[in-house]
Design a protein around this motif. Structure first.
Motif, short mmCIF file in Angstrom:
data_model
loop_
_atom_site.label_atom_id
_atom_site.label_comp_id
_atom_site.label_asym_id
_atom_site.label_seq_id
_atom_site.Cartn_x
_atom_site.Cartn_y
_atom_site.Cartn_z
N LYS A 116 14.39 -22.63 28.92
CA LYS A 116 14.55 -21.82 27.73
C LYS A 116 15.18 -22.63 26.59
O LYS A 116 14.83 -22.47 25.41
CB LYS A 116 15.40 -20.59 28.02
N LYS A 117 16.09 -23.52 26.95
CA LYS A 117 16.71 -24.38 25.94
C LYS A 117 15.68 -25.30 25.31
O LYS A 117 15.67 -25.49 24.09
CB LYS A 117 17.84 -25.20 26.57
N ASP A 118 14.80 -25.87 26.15
CA ASP A 118 13.74 -26.74 25.64
C ASP A 118 12.77 -25.97 24.74
O ASP A 118 12.33 -26.46 23.70
CB ASP A 118 12.97 -27.38 26.81
N GLU A 119 12.45 -24.75 25.18
CA GLU A 119 11.55 -23.91 24.39
C GLU A 119 12.15 -23.60 23.03
O GLU A 119 11.47 -23.66 22.00
CB GLU A 119 11.23 -22.62 25.14
N LEU A 120 13.46 -23.28 23.00
CA LEU A 120 14.14 -22.98 21.75
C LEU A 120 14.17 -24.21 20.84
O LEU A 120 13.94 -24.11 19.63
CB LEU A 120 15.56 -22.50 22.04
N ARG A 121 14.44 -25.37 21.45
CA ARG A 121 14.50 -26.61 20.67
C ARG A 121 13.16 -26.90 20.00
O ARG A 121 13.10 -27.25 18.83
CB ARG A 121 14.90 -27.76 21.59
N LEU A 122 12.06 -26.73 20.74
CA LEU A 122 10.73 -27.00 20.19
C LEU A 122 10.34 -25.98 19.12
O LEU A 122 9.70 -26.34 18.12
CB LEU A 122 9.70 -27.00 21.32
N MET A 123 10.72 -24.73 19.33
CA MET A 123 10.39 -23.71 18.33
C MET A 123 11.15 -23.95 17.03
O MET A 123 10.63 -23.72 15.94
CB MET A 123 10.68 -22.31 18.87
N ARG A 124 12.38 -24.41 17.16
CA ARG A 124 13.15 -24.72 15.96
C ARG A 124 12.55 -25.92 15.21
O ARG A 124 12.49 -25.93 13.98
CB ARG A 124 14.60 -25.02 16.33
N MET A 125 12.12 -26.90 15.97
CA MET A 125 11.47 -28.05 15.34
C MET A 125 10.19 -27.62 14.64
O MET A 125 9.90 -28.05 13.52
CB MET A 125 11.14 -29.13 16.39
N ARG A 126 9.46 -26.75 15.29
CA ARG A 126 8.22 -26.24 14.70
C ARG A 126 8.50 -25.49 13.41
O ARG A 126 7.77 -25.62 12.42
CB ARG A 126 7.52 -25.34 15.71
N ARG A 127 9.58 -24.73 13.39
CA ARG A 127 9.95 -24.01 12.17
C ARG A 127 10.31 -24.97 11.04
O ARG A 127 9.93 -24.75 9.88
CB ARG A 127 11.13 -23.08 12.47
N GLU A 128 11.01 -26.04 11.39
CA GLU A 128 11.36 -27.04 10.39
C GLU A 128 10.11 -27.73 9.84
O GLU A 128 9.98 -27.93 8.62
CB GLU A 128 12.29 -28.09 11.02
N VAL A 129 9.20 -28.09 10.76
CA VAL A 129 7.98 -28.77 10.35
C VAL A 129 7.16 -27.88 9.42
O VAL A 129 6.63 -28.33 8.40
CB VAL A 129 7.14 -29.18 11.57
#
Length: 324
Positions: A116-129
């Motif tokens: 879940k932590k990895d999923e959150l990290r990737l979703m946040r990166m996606r939001r930034e991108v």
């Protein structure tokens, strides 16, 4: 022993798979970072191009393509895609879960897993991108509109030059005014100023041309010596009509009228107004009587004086002073 050996083997396979996914994810993040840098570089160069006195179209097109390529790659990868409603809700729940885990780590240690932590990290990166893409796209698309207007202005300016070369002064001025409007709307003020110098050529060649036909008209010099001062405006108007009416049939076309009045020093707005007055029936041609009537009115309006002779006559006198 077999059972223990089996578990050990399964654990190794699981760890191997975890490492493989981690390597792939790291590779993906590296590519994403490179694409983000490509977008940032393209935007920076485009902003520098917009500040140049003579913005190069080719350089802008190149940077725009680099931006589009990077944006398309990120969207294809999924990292640059916008969130749908379900994904937005997932991100919201994960962030709430993270806050709860920080507040009571022992209680949420089991539920807030590494996955879940990895999923959150990737979703946040996606939001930034996605935010970076949207911001860059606004800059690039705004610049694209500016360069489109500049290109349109360049095309109109080229038409203006061609018209002036062909001694079609009215048409040349119309194209020039339209080109200047495009340059103004594009925001490239320095570039517009560099083109404004062409106005001196338009004025000079117009003056030379009208001086040749106006002062070369047979009998005009003799007309100026007459004592009929009250008819000077009529002499000027008839002289100009004869200069424009090269066929001598007493009728001139709108195009001939535009070129002739432009040569005489009238502005585009004045010419348009007089043309409407002269060609009330919209036949496309103007007869001598229509021309004379409109020129009489125009002379008073342009001069702002009570004596009509000082209006139209002043144009001819100014042209003569220029010549001599």
């Amino acid at each position: 022993m077999l059972s223990i050996f089996g578990k050990s083997r399964a654990a190794k396979e699981k760890e191997k798979e975890r490492r493989r996914k981690e390597r792939e994810e790291n590779q993906r993040i590296t590519v994403v970072r490179q694409l983000r840098d490509q977008i940032a570089d393209a935007v920076r160069v485009i902003q520098l191009l917009l500040a140049e006195d003579v913005p190069p179209d080719d350089a802008f097109q190149q940077q725009r393509e680099l931006f589009k390529q990077a944006m398309t790659s990120l969207e294809t990868d999924g990292m640059g895609k916008a969130f749908d409603d379900e994904e937005k809700e997932t991100l919201k729940r994960l962030e709430q879960h993270e806050i709860a885990a920080e507040t009571d780590a022992e209680r949420y240690a089991v539920t807030f897993t590494e996955e879940k932590k990895d999923e959150l990290r990737l979703m946040r990166m996606r939001r930034e991108v996605r935010g970076e893409i949207d911001s860059a796209r606004r800059i690039v698309y705004r610049a694209e509109k500016q360069f489109v207007l500049k290109s349109k202005g360049d095309a109109l300016f080229a038409k203006s030059v061609k018209a002036i070369d062909a001694k079609k002064f009215y048409q040349g001025r119309v194209f020039f005014d339209e080109a200047m409007k495009c340059f103004t709307d594009s925001g490239f003020e320095a570039y517009k100023k560099s083109k404004m110098a062409f106005t001196s050529r338009i004025s000079t060649e117009s003056a030379v041309s009208i001086s040749r036909v106006w002062f070369g008209h047979v009998g005009r010099v003799e007309f100026r010596k007459t004592k009929w001062k009250n008819e000077l405006w009529r002499i000027e108007a008839e002289s100009l009509f004869n200069a424009i009416d090269t066929s001598g049939d007493g009728i001139i076309s709108r195009e001939e009228l535009h070129d002739g009045l432009t040569k005489a020093g009238f502005s585009t707005s004045e010419i348009d107004k007089m043309t409407k007055e002269m060609d009330e029936d919209e036949s496309g041609t103007i007869e001598r009587s229509e021309f004379m009537s409109a020129m009489k009115n125009a002379s008073l309006q342009i001069s702002g004086q009570k004596d009509i002779n000082e209006g139209l006559w002043g144009i001819g006198r100014a042209q003569q002073d220029w010549m001599y």
